[in-house]
Design an enzyme around this catalytic site. Sequence first.
Site: not given
Length: 268
Positions: A71, A82, A86, A92
Amino acid sequence: MSRILFAGAIALGTLSPGFICSAQAQTIDLAATKIVDLSHAYDADTIYWPTEKSGFELKQQHKGLTKGGFFYYSNTFCSPEHGGTHLDAPMHFAEGRWTNSDIPVERLVGPAVVIDVSGKAANNSDYTLTPADIADWEKAHGRIPDQAIFLLRTGWSSRWPDRKAYMGDDTPGDASNLHFPSFGPEAATFLVNERRVRVIGVDTASVDNGPSREFLVHRIVGAANVAGLENLTNLDQLPATGAVIVAAPMKIAQGSGAPTRVIAFVPR
């Protein structure tokens, strides 16, 4: 008996060149500790900022038996930085500050301070944390230690993944009518300048509240090289003090943020 000791001196890097702050020693007895997941799972219902052009996508590559008879299961995924639980890297909203991969890993582990404003937020969906809230908390629990991870509980995670209830509006591509609580600029300034927190986090979609247009909290904490955690959950399972947080973002080189698994060690 397994124990982890958090102690020692922590350099603040570009936040305050040459400044060293000693963190209080904190021992975790794993046999007497509850581990709490503060992260939402990623799936088709994961909430992203309304202006994002895509969400979380999972594509199955293989699931089943291989030619060799065993498998095998594998997927590919695609996601904006974002969304969901998170981390916002300082860069940023602050040019020249740390990107996701620049953040020293020791900044992502530390003692947690949790302030609960869910009662006030229930009566005002645009509520913002104030310096008075912090002062009241310190009267009850003592001074916020330097280098703490500061978490704001608003109760909003109970609305996940109902986009309209969580964001205040669910109009695609439109972020002009959002309503949810978060940090206020004056509180953020106090936390980074007077209490030298290493990370802030909240159980809503942003460290700025929904109606914000200038994103002052993002800019204040980013300029201080303080990361932000957004869309947290299960903050109701954490005490005001005593927990230790580990935030483990995907280490995206030069990223402005990343999906993050956040866990808390809580004394039983």
